[in-house]
Design a protein around this motif. Structure first.
Motif, PDB file in Angstrom:
ATOM      1  N   VAL A  40     -36.533 -16.636  17.282  1.00 25.50           N
ATOM      2  CA  VAL A  40     -37.123 -15.187  16.814  1.00 25.50           C
ATOM      3  C   VAL A  40     -38.281 -15.230  17.443  1.00 25.50           C
ATOM      4  O   VAL A  40     -39.360 -16.030  17.463  1.00 25.50           O
ATOM      5  CB  VAL A  40     -37.318 -14.900  15.438  1.00 25.50           C
ATOM      6  N   ARG A  41     -38.899 -14.196  18.156  1.00 27.49           N
ATOM      7  CA  ARG A  41     -40.075 -13.756  18.838  1.00 27.49           C
ATOM      8  C   ARG A  41     -40.658 -12.652  18.367  1.00 27.49           C
ATOM      9  O   ARG A  41     -39.969 -11.542  18.483  1.00 27.49           O
ATOM     10  CB  ARG A  41     -40.061 -13.985  20.271  1.00 27.49           C
ATOM     11  N   VAL A  42     -41.854 -12.685  17.990  1.00 30.47           N
ATOM     12  CA  VAL A  42     -42.677 -11.440  17.532  1.00 30.47           C
ATOM     13  C   VAL A  42     -43.806 -11.298  18.495  1.00 30.47           C
ATOM     14  O   VAL A  42     -44.573 -12.103  18.650  1.00 30.47           O
ATOM     15  CB  VAL A  42     -43.325 -11.334  16.174  1.00 30.47           C
ATOM     16  N   THR A  43     -43.820 -10.117  19.331  1.00 24.18           N
ATOM     17  CA  THR A  43     -44.904  -9.851  20.425  1.00 24.18           C
ATOM     18  C   THR A  43     -45.791  -8.666  19.849  1.00 24.18           C
ATOM     19  O   THR A  43     -45.161  -7.621  19.481  1.00 24.18           O
ATOM     20  CB  THR A  43     -44.466  -9.525  21.888  1.00 24.18           C
ATOM     21  N   PHE A  44     -46.951  -8.838  19.914  1.00 24.44           N
ATOM     22  CA  PHE A  44     -47.993  -7.845  19.339  1.00 24.44           C
ATOM     23  C   PHE A  44     -48.973  -7.421  20.448  1.00 24.44           C
ATOM     24  O   PHE A  44     -49.247  -8.096  21.158  1.00 24.44           O
ATOM     25  CB  PHE A  44     -48.751  -8.161  17.944  1.00 24.44           C
ATOM     26  N   THR A  45     -49.359  -6.116  20.508  1.00 20.03           N
ATOM     27  CA  THR A  45     -50.328  -5.574  21.230  1.00 20.03           C
ATOM     28  C   THR A  45     -51.477  -5.008  20.773  1.00 20.03           C
ATOM     29  O   THR A  45     -51.422  -4.094  19.845  1.00 20.03           O
ATOM     30  CB  THR A  45     -49.611  -4.249  22.073  1.00 20.03           C
ATOM     31  N   PRO A  46     -52.678  -5.726  20.981  1.00 25.58           N
ATOM     32  CA  PRO A  46     -53.933  -5.428  20.121  1.00 25.58           C
ATOM     33  C   PRO A  46     -54.289  -4.082  20.624  1.00 25.58           C
ATOM     34  O   PRO A  46     -53.827  -3.587  21.644  1.00 25.58           O
ATOM     35  CB  PRO A  46     -54.728  -6.355  20.713  1.00 25.58           C
ATOM     36  N   THR A  47     -55.048  -3.265  19.862  1.00 21.26           N
ATOM     37  CA  THR A  47     -55.422  -1.862  20.131  1.00 21.26           C
ATOM     38  C   THR A  47     -56.283  -1.874  21.492  1.00 21.26           C
ATOM     39  O   THR A  47     -56.379  -0.758  22.088  1.00 21.26           O
ATOM     40  CB  THR A  47     -56.161  -1.102  19.040  1.00 21.26           C
ATOM     41  N   VAL A  48     -57.016  -2.983  21.587  1.00 21.79           N
ATOM     42  CA  VAL A  48     -58.095  -3.195  22.925  1.00 21.79           C
ATOM     43  C   VAL A  48     -57.811  -4.441  23.390  1.00 21.79           C
ATOM     44  O   VAL A  48     -57.526  -5.425  22.575  1.00 21.79           O
ATOM     45  CB  VAL A  48     -59.391  -2.803  22.487  1.00 21.79           C
ATOM     46  N   GLU A  49     -58.009  -4.707  24.558  1.00 22.30           N
ATOM     47  CA  GLU A  49     -57.758  -5.864  25.341  1.00 22.30           C
ATOM     48  C   GLU A  49     -58.836  -7.009  24.941  1.00 22.30           C
ATOM     49  O   GLU A  49     -58.496  -8.135  25.087  1.00 22.30           O
ATOM     50  CB  GLU A  49     -57.557  -5.722  26.874  1.00 22.30           C
ATOM     51  N   HIS A  50     -59.905  -6.660  24.199  1.00 19.46           N
ATOM     52  CA  HIS A  50     -60.847  -7.958  23.905  1.00 19.46           C
ATOM     53  C   HIS A  50     -61.030  -7.684  22.460  1.00 19.46           C
ATOM     54  O   HIS A  50     -61.995  -8.128  21.812  1.00 19.46           O
ATOM     55  CB  HIS A  50     -62.363  -7.206  24.394  1.00 19.46           C
ATOM     56  N   CYS A  51     -59.916  -7.567  21.908  1.00 22.28           N
ATOM     57  CA  CYS A  51     -59.744  -7.607  20.330  1.00 22.28           C
ATOM     58  C   CYS A  51     -60.149  -8.931  19.665  1.00 22.28           C
ATOM     59  O   CYS A  51     -59.308 -10.086  20.157  1.00 22.28           O
ATOM     60  CB  CYS A  51     -58.167  -7.175  19.839  1.00 22.28           C
ATOM     61  N   SER A  52     -61.027  -8.962  18.991  1.00 24.40           N
ATOM     62  CA  SER A  52     -61.419 -10.124  18.179  1.00 24.40           C
ATOM     63  C   SER A  52     -60.589 -10.602  17.210  1.00 24.40           C
ATOM     64  O   SER A  52     -60.619 -11.763  16.663  1.00 24.40           O
ATOM     65  CB  SER A  52     -62.783 -10.169  17.823  1.00 24.40           C
ATOM     66  N   MET A  53     -59.793  -9.731  16.801  1.00 27.03           N
ATOM     67  CA  MET A  53     -58.946  -9.885  15.502  1.00 27.03           C
ATOM     68  C   MET A  53     -57.493 -10.416  16.097  1.00 27.03           C
ATOM     69  O   MET A  53     -56.660 -10.415  14.823  1.00 27.03           O
ATOM     70  CB  MET A  53     -58.765  -8.549  14.693  1.00 27.03           C
ATOM     71  N   ALA A  54     -57.226 -10.554  17.289  1.00 30.32           N
ATOM     72  CA  ALA A  54     -55.919 -11.055  17.661  1.00 30.32           C
ATOM     73  C   ALA A  54     -55.368 -12.114  16.788  1.00 30.32           C
ATOM     74  O   ALA A  54     -54.282 -12.340  16.588  1.00 30.32           O
ATOM     75  CB  ALA A  54     -55.804 -10.994  19.126  1.00 30.32           C
ATOM     76  N   THR A  55     -56.235 -13.329  16.565  1.00 30.44           N
ATOM     77  CA  THR A  55     -55.873 -14.419  16.034  1.00 30.44           C
ATOM     78  C   THR A  55     -55.423 -14.267  14.600  1.00 30.44           C
ATOM     79  O   THR A  55     -54.608 -14.641  13.996  1.00 30.44           O
ATOM     80  CB  THR A  55     -57.031 -15.564  16.278  1.00 30.44           C
ATOM     81  N   VAL A  56     -56.160 -13.469  13.860  1.00 28.22           N
ATOM     82  CA  VAL A  56     -56.124 -12.889  12.684  1.00 28.22           C
ATOM     83  C   VAL A  56     -54.772 -12.140  12.497  1.00 28.22           C
ATOM     84  O   VAL A  56     -54.079 -12.655  11.723  1.00 28.22           O
ATOM     85  CB  VAL A  56     -57.213 -12.130  11.882  1.00 28.22           C
ATOM     86  N   ILE A  57     -54.621 -11.156  13.357  1.00 33.52           N
ATOM     87  CA  ILE A  57     -53.215 -10.516  13.458  1.00 33.52           C
ATOM     88  C   ILE A  57     -51.998 -11.496  13.390  1.00 33.52           C
ATOM     89  O   ILE A  57     -50.926 -11.418  12.897  1.00 33.52           O
ATOM     90  CB  ILE A  57     -53.166  -9.384  14.361  1.00 33.52           C
ATOM     91  N   GLY A  58     -51.970 -12.717  14.489  1.00 31.38           N
ATOM     92  CA  GLY A  58     -51.105 -13.387  14.659  1.00 31.38           C
ATOM     93  C   GLY A  58     -50.916 -14.411  13.329  1.00 31.38           C
ATOM     94  O   GLY A  58     -49.624 -14.730  12.957  1.00 31.38           O
ATOM     95  N   LEU A  59     -52.084 -14.803  12.630  1.00 29.79           N
ATOM     96  CA  LEU A  59     -51.917 -15.476  11.344  1.00 29.79           C
ATOM     97  C   LEU A  59     -51.129 -14.521  10.416  1.00 29.79           C
ATOM     98  O   LEU A  59     -50.374 -15.135   9.527  1.00 29.79           O
ATOM     99  CB  LEU A  59     -53.015 -15.794  10.834  1.00 29.79           C
ATOM    100  N   CYS A  60     -51.471 -13.218  10.349  1.00 27.18           N
ATOM    101  CA  CYS A  60     -50.683 -12.432   9.412  1.00 27.18           C
ATOM    102  C   CYS A  60     -49.139 -12.399   9.496  1.00 27.18           C
ATOM    103  O   CYS A  60     -48.516 -11.931   8.630  1.00 27.18           O
ATOM    104  CB  CYS A  60     -51.469 -11.153   9.482  1.00 27.18           C
ATOM    105  N   LEU A  61     -48.817 -12.580  10.870  1.00 29.92           N
ATOM    106  CA  LEU A  61     -47.299 -12.320  11.369  1.00 29.92           C
ATOM    107  C   LEU A  61     -46.730 -13.633  11.314  1.00 29.92           C
ATOM    108  O   LEU A  61     -45.483 -13.859  11.665  1.00 29.92           O
ATOM    109  CB  LEU A  61     -47.390 -11.775  12.757  1.00 29.92           C
ATOM    110  N   ARG A  62     -47.445 -14.638  10.519  1.00 34.06           N
ATOM    111  CA  ARG A  62     -46.797 -16.086  10.412  1.00 34.06           C
ATOM    112  C   ARG A  62     -45.287 -15.982   9.850  1.00 34.06           C
ATOM    113  O   ARG A  62     -45.165 -15.380   8.915  1.00 34.06           O
ATOM    114  CB  ARG A  62     -47.786 -16.760   9.872  1.00 34.06           C
ATOM    115  N   VAL A  63     -44.781 -17.085  10.422  1.00 34.27           N
ATOM    116  CA  VAL A  63     -43.094 -17.258   9.889  1.00 34.27           C
ATOM    117  C   VAL A  63     -43.235 -18.731   9.104  1.00 34.27           C
ATOM    118  O   VAL A  63     -43.757 -19.512   9.768  1.00 34.27           O
ATOM    119  CB  VAL A  63     -42.223 -17.275  10.889  1.00 34.27           C
TER     120      VAL A  63
END
Length: 140
Positions: free
Chosen positions: A70-93
């Protein structure tokens, strides 16, 4: 509409907000909508879901039953998003062995769900080769 900020100092103060997709009804007890599990995760910076910001979309979820992948690919709303890691942790399996199926069940579950332990284990080239072999297609 008044919008409260979840985080001060917004990186993207005015994100584009999209309409939510209609929910699919399950036709049988075993039906699984992989997207349903993550569509409502809230963005850490805005009071919208990741779906509403198109950070996550249904077509960005790949499920390959043959390879147990299973792969989940997400796209931050801006390319310099400082929350990308937090989003990744929220999508954790979470990965777990079935209860009662392994003598060291608790230790195995702890190993599989601890990112630092997984990263350390994958520094072992023999283990990486074994994992690569296990993930290689066995069909075709």
């Amino acid at each position: 509409m008044v919008v409260s900020n979840m985080v001060s100092g917004l990186i993207n103060a005015n994100p584009v907000v999209y309409e939510r997709k209609e929910r699919q009804t399950r036709s049988a007890p075993g039906d699984v909508d992989e997207y349903a599990h993550i569509r409502d995760v809230k963005d850490p910076e805005h009071p919208y879901s990741l779906e509403e910001l198109k950070v996550i979309t249904e077509d960005a979820i790949e499920v390959d039953d043959k390879r147990s992948y299973v792969r989940v690919t997400f796209t931050p709303t801006v390319e310099h998003c400082s929350m990308a890691t937090v989003i990744g942790l929220c999508l954790r399996v979470d990965i777990r062995v079935a209860p009662g199926s392994h003598a060291s069940e608790a230790a195995v579950n702890k190993q599989l769900n601890d990112k630092e332990r997984v990263a350390a284990a994958l520094e072992n080239p023999n283990l990486v080769d074994m994992v690569d072999e296990c993930l290689a297609p066995s069909y075709g």
